[in-house]
Design a protein around this motif. Structure first.
Motif, PDB file in Angstrom:
ATOM      1  N   CYS A  77       0.862  -1.187   0.000  1.00 33.10           N
ATOM      2  CA  CYS A  77       0.000   0.000   0.000  1.00 33.10           C
ATOM      3  C   CYS A  77       0.899   1.237   0.000  1.00 33.10           C
ATOM      4  O   CYS A  77       1.867   1.293   0.761  1.00 33.10           O
ATOM      5  CB  CYS A  77      -0.889   0.041   1.239  1.00 33.10           C
ATOM      6  N   LYS A 265      -7.462   7.962   6.112  1.00 36.33           N
ATOM      7  CA  LYS A 265      -8.580   7.228   5.498  1.00 36.33           C
ATOM      8  C   LYS A 265      -8.074   5.941   4.845  1.00 36.33           C
ATOM      9  O   LYS A 265      -8.691   4.876   4.969  1.00 36.33           O
ATOM     10  CB  LYS A 265      -9.272   8.103   4.456  1.00 36.33           C
ATOM     11  N   LYS A 266      -6.946   6.046   4.136  1.00 39.89           N
ATOM     12  CA  LYS A 266      -6.375   4.869   3.464  1.00 39.89           C
ATOM     13  C   LYS A 266      -5.926   3.828   4.485  1.00 39.89           C
ATOM     14  O   LYS A 266      -6.095   2.623   4.283  1.00 39.89           O
ATOM     15  CB  LYS A 266      -5.191   5.293   2.595  1.00 39.89           C
ATOM     16  N   HIS A 269      -8.808   1.911   5.935  1.00 40.00           N
ATOM     17  CA  HIS A 269      -9.256   0.913   4.957  1.00 40.00           C
ATOM     18  C   HIS A 269      -8.412  -0.363   5.056  1.00 40.00           C
ATOM     19  O   HIS A 269      -8.946  -1.484   5.011  1.00 40.00           O
ATOM     20  CB  HIS A 269      -9.182   1.491   3.544  1.00 40.00           C
ATOM     21  N   VAL A 270      -7.101  -0.195   5.208  1.00 38.79           N
ATOM     22  CA  VAL A 270      -6.201  -1.352   5.345  1.00 38.79           C
ATOM     23  C   VAL A 270      -6.526  -2.113   6.626  1.00 38.79           C
ATOM     24  O   VAL A 270      -6.615  -3.354   6.631  1.00 38.79           O
ATOM     25  CB  VAL A 270      -4.719  -0.900   5.354  1.00 38.79           C
ATOM     26  N   LYS A 272      -9.369  -2.265   8.302  1.00 43.28           N
ATOM     27  CA  LYS A 272     -10.662  -2.951   8.201  1.00 43.28           C
ATOM     28  C   LYS A 272     -10.557  -4.224   7.369  1.00 43.28           C
ATOM     29  O   LYS A 272     -11.131  -5.254   7.717  1.00 43.28           O
ATOM     30  CB  LYS A 272     -11.702  -2.005   7.584  1.00 43.28           C
ATOM     31  N   LYS A 273      -9.807  -4.138   6.278  1.00 44.82           N
ATOM     32  CA  LYS A 273      -9.670  -5.311   5.411  1.00 44.82           C
ATOM     33  C   LYS A 273      -8.927  -6.448   6.120  1.00 44.82           C
ATOM     34  O   LYS A 273      -9.324  -7.612   6.037  1.00 44.82           O
ATOM     35  CB  LYS A 273      -8.948  -4.952   4.116  1.00 44.82           C
TER      36      LYS A 273
END
Length: 280
Positions: A77, A265-266, A269-270, A272-273
């Motif tokens: 990422c 924000k990014k 997202h990482v 949560k995944k």
């Protein structure tokens, strides 16, 4: 989530194994460009990468460097640290200069960073010697080159053109960003410099060396890239930047793309995944 594959790598790996939790490692620059090229540290760094579930890089350059060492099967990422727009934002330049007691009739160049060989402030001083005229360069930071830099400034009679400010808080650095006309970073190695993000978030153009991830940030709309340790090229690009009319909206737009809020924000997202994948 550990920051740096070298120092915390073994601890992160053991915690992951013991508690059966996913492991994320964030790389910042030298932890890849330096430690992956030394025999002992290379073993530890590769161990950390191979045991991680996600690798967060400051730039595509760092991702490519890691892949050279056979780390291919990981989720990469690109998430820069980002500028704290709470501090770094567009302000009225004249008002800030009055507040900081800075000259209103001079072009102000700003450097923020350690005064050490990796940041190469010496080349910046040499470049300032070539342009002098109505420009003043303010240098924020401290380091082992401070004495040499002072001697260089004295020898070149640049006392009126180069000023050393020492260390400053984030809030103060943000004010100096607002007061300057141009931010310059002549460093020899970086991941993706947060300080450049901060300059753009302040609506300032930048001149920086074309190293590591910097070219991913410094495009023709927001600044100029220069060759490392090339005082002539640096002086030339500084003059071009000082004499150009920049589009402030484009500078701020680029700064927003690399802001801490967007990076957060990014990162969420990482998280949560990985949590979802680990619970399935």
């Amino acid at each position: 989530h550990i920051h740096g594959p070298f120092g915390d790598g073994l601890i992160g790996g053991r915690i992951k194994k013991k508690y059966k939790k996913p492991l994320i490692v964030t790389t910042h620059g030298e932890d890849v460009t330096k430690y992956l090229k030394k025999a002992f540290s290379k073993i530890l760094v590769k161990f950390t990468f191979k045991n991680s579930d996600a690798i967060i890089c400051q730039s595509k350059f760092l991702e490519d460097e890691i892949k050279k060492f056979g780390i291919e099967n990981k989720k990469f990422c690109i998430i820069p640290m980002g500028a704290k727009t709470k501090y770094f934002r567009l302000r009225d330049k004249e008002n800030v200069r009055k507040k900081l007691n800075l000259p209103l009739d001079k072009k102000i160049i700003l450097f923020v960073g350690h005064l050490d060989p990796r940041k190469d402030p010496e080349t910046l001083v040499k470049a300032i010697n070539r342009i002098k005229k109505d420009a003043v360069c303010y240098m924020v930071g401290k380091g082992k080159l401070k004495k040499n830099l002072n001697e260089m400034v004295s020898k070149l009679n640049l006392e009126n053109h180069v000023k050393f400010l020492g260390l400053k808080s984030n809030k103060d650095v943000a004010l100096y960003m607002s007061a300057c006309d141009l931010f310059v970073l002549p460093s020899l190695m970086e991941g993706l410099p947060v300080v450049l993000c901060e300059a753009l978030a302040s609506g300032k153009p930048v001149v920086a060396t074309a190293v590591a991830g910097t070219p991913e940030l410094v495009t023709k709309d927001v600044g100029y890239l220069v060759k490392p340790k090339d005082e002539r090229d640096l002086a030339k690009k500084i003059m071009l930047a000082l004499n150009r009319r920049w589009n402030t909206k484009k500078l701020l737009k680029k700064g927003k793309q690399f802001g801490a809020r967007e990076s957060a924000k990014k990162l969420v997202h990482v998280y949560k995944k990985l949590i979802k994948d680990n619970s399935d």
